[in-house]
Design a protein around this motif. Structure first.
Motif, short mmCIF file in Angstrom:
data_model
loop_
_atom_site.label_atom_id
_atom_site.label_comp_id
_atom_site.label_asym_id
_atom_site.label_seq_id
_atom_site.Cartn_x
_atom_site.Cartn_y
_atom_site.Cartn_z
N SER A 153 16.10 -2.48 -97.28
CA SER A 153 16.14 -2.10 -98.47
C SER A 153 15.44 -1.18 -98.70
CB SER A 153 16.41 -3.20 -99.36
OG SER A 153 15.24 -3.84 -98.91
N ARG A 154 14.61 -1.07 -98.21
CA ARG A 154 12.80 -0.33 -98.33
C ARG A 154 13.11 0.62 -98.44
NH1 ARG A 154 7.40 -3.51 -96.52
NH2 ARG A 154 8.25 -5.72 -97.83
N ARG A 155 14.22 1.75 -97.54
CA ARG A 155 14.20 2.96 -97.77
C ARG A 155 14.90 3.65 -98.77
NH1 ARG A 155 16.84 4.57 -91.78
NH2 ARG A 155 18.65 5.72 -93.29
N PRO A 156 14.36 5.11 -99.45
CA PRO A 156 14.46 5.38 -100.88
C PRO A 156 15.92 5.62 -100.38
CG PRO A 156 13.50 7.10 -98.63
CD PRO A 156 13.25 6.08 -98.23
N ASP A 157 16.96 6.48 -99.19
CA ASP A 157 18.13 6.80 -99.14
C ASP A 157 19.03 5.73 -99.87
OD1 ASP A 157 17.36 4.83 -97.15
OD2 ASP A 157 19.08 6.84 -95.65
N VAL A 158 18.68 4.15 -99.25
CA VAL A 158 19.24 3.00 -99.86
C VAL A 158 19.57 2.51 -101.24
CG1 VAL A 158 19.63 0.09 -98.89
CG2 VAL A 158 19.71 1.47 -97.37
N LYS A 159 18.05 2.55 -101.43
CA LYS A 159 17.35 2.91 -103.06
C LYS A 159 18.37 3.08 -104.34
CE LYS A 159 12.82 0.74 -102.15
NZ LYS A 159 11.78 0.89 -102.84
N SER A 160 18.65 5.23 -103.17
CA SER A 160 18.92 5.93 -103.92
C SER A 160 20.44 5.51 -104.42
CB SER A 160 19.02 7.66 -103.20
OG SER A 160 20.02 8.44 -104.31
N SER A 161 21.42 4.72 -102.99
CA SER A 161 22.22 4.90 -103.37
C SER A 161 23.15 3.11 -103.98
CB SER A 161 22.88 4.88 -101.59
OG SER A 161 24.77 4.13 -101.43
N GLU A 162 21.80 2.81 -103.60
CA GLU A 162 22.03 1.22 -104.90
C GLU A 162 21.80 1.72 -106.50
OE1 GLU A 162 20.41 -2.94 -105.59
OE2 GLU A 162 19.64 -1.44 -103.94
N ALA A 163 21.11 3.28 -106.70
CA ALA A 163 20.87 3.18 -107.74
C ALA A 163 22.41 4.75 -109.10
CB ALA A 163 19.47 4.36 -108.41
N ASP A 164 22.43 4.75 -107.60
CA ASP A 164 24.48 5.67 -107.95
C ASP A 164 25.24 4.69 -107.94
OD1 ASP A 164 23.01 7.72 -108.02
OD2 ASP A 164 23.27 8.51 -106.02
N LEU A 165 25.37 3.82 -107.39
CA LEU A 165 26.42 2.64 -107.97
C LEU A 165 26.10 1.44 -109.11
CD1 LEU A 165 29.19 1.44 -106.58
CD2 LEU A 165 27.25 -0.48 -105.43
N GLU A 166 25.06 1.44 -109.15
CA GLU A 166 24.46 0.80 -110.59
C GLU A 166 24.84 1.25 -112.01
OE1 GLU A 166 20.60 -1.22 -110.27
OE2 GLU A 166 20.89 -2.56 -108.60
N ALA A 167 24.16 2.92 -111.71
CA ALA A 167 25.01 3.80 -113.28
C ALA A 167 26.66 4.29 -112.98
CB ALA A 167 24.18 5.19 -112.72
N ALA A 168 26.91 3.94 -111.87
CA ALA A 168 28.67 3.85 -112.75
C ALA A 168 29.24 2.62 -112.76
CB ALA A 168 29.08 3.90 -110.34
N GLN A 169 28.79 1.20 -112.15
CA GLN A 169 29.05 0.39 -112.66
C GLN A 169 28.80 0.43 -114.60
OE1 GLN A 169 30.65 -2.06 -111.72
NE2 GLN A 169 30.55 -3.15 -113.33
N ALA A 170 27.34 0.89 -114.61
CA ALA A 170 26.91 0.78 -116.06
C ALA A 170 27.46 1.91 -116.89
CB ALA A 170 25.86 1.22 -116.20
N ASN A 171 28.22 2.95 -116.50
CA ASN A 171 29.29 4.03 -116.78
C ASN A 171 30.35 3.19 -117.16
OD1 ASN A 171 27.82 6.05 -117.38
ND2 ASN A 171 27.59 6.73 -115.16
#
Length: 262
Positions: A153-171
């Motif tokens: 979960s420390r991998r930046p690509d995993v973090k980036s994908s997770e942040a994109d998913l959270e942004a989509a949920q907020a949208n």
């Protein structure tokens, strides 16, 4: 002085959801930057090791070519003395030509890899140098047994994908809140200058505030389409997040397998 004020009461959380989406999008961009940096570091290391490997192969290829040429000289002398036929000479000549061709190919690969490493480090190949000449002496790092999978979960690509998913949920939350009416407050304040205060009578400062309830009756189709779009985007990013997580596990398994076979 005139002051115009306009703001919206965020009763249903639409603006808050949009703000969360923007924050998560920013986080995703930061993690994307970290991914690029990590990928560049990995490329530098991989290219450096490849360069050292090519130099090892070049050294062996030069020895093989030199030995093949010595054998050719001896074979030609034997043929001249009449102790062997022409066939061994021709076979050795073919071997020498093959060794020379392989040597030229390796030299070209070494130059290309050297230039690629220089570019990765942001330096011109003409003024770039590498002290390392061989893979000998390099130790394979030890991998600690029992490392938890949560480390991925420390991998930046995993973090980036997770942040994109959270942004989509907020949208998506903001799109759903758009169905509900919003209350906009507007204000207009005017203050007379002190030079005119003695000329005009009465209370010159004026301040009016109006509250309007904006209904989305005629935007139903647009709001439904926007909600569907946000939902589809969230599902897309959810699938992307799963793919990123699986890729992280696959990369780890491949790396550990490579370490075990060294």
């Amino acid at each position: 002085a005139n002051v115009n004020v306009s703001y919206e009461l965020d009763f249903w959380g639409r603006n808050a959801a949009s703000s969360r989406a923007a924050d998560q999008s920013l986080r995703s961009s930061v993690y994307d930057q970290e991914t690029v940096a990590l990928t560049t570091i990995a490329s530098v290391a991989s290219t450096y090791f490849e360069l050292l490997s090519l130099r090892d192969r070049l050294r062996l290829a030069r020895l093989n070519a030199a030995n093949a040429e010595k054998v050719l000289v001896l074979t030609e002398k034997q043929f001249a003395a009449g102790t062997i036929s022409k066939l061994p000479v021709m076979q050795q000549q073919t071997l020498v030509s093959s060794q020379r061709a392989q040597l030229a190919s390796l030299e070209q690969q070494e130059r290309q890899t050297f230039a690629a490493l220089a570019i990765l480090l942001g330096k011109p190949p003409q003024s770039f140098s590498i002290a390392g000449q061989s893979l000998e002496g390099l130790n394979t790092p030890n991998v600690t047994v029992g490392l938890p999978s949560e480390l991925l979960s420390r991998r930046p690509d995993v973090k980036s994908s997770e942040a994109d998913l959270e942004a989509a949920q907020a949208n998506l939350a903001a799109a759903r809140a758009a169905y509900l009416p919003s209350i906009s407050l507007t204000g207009d304040a005017g203050v007379a200058s002190t030079a005119l205060a003695g000329l005009l009578s009465g209370s010159n400062p004026a301040y009016t505030i109006g509250a309007s309830l904006i209904q989305n009756i005629f935007r139903g189709g647009e709001l439904i389409a926007d909600n569907d779009l946000k939902y589809a985007r969230r599902e897309e990013l959810l699938a992307s997040y799963r793919k990123t997580a699986l890729t992280a596990f696959a990369d780890t398994d491949t790396a550990l397998s490579a370490v075990r076979t060294v």
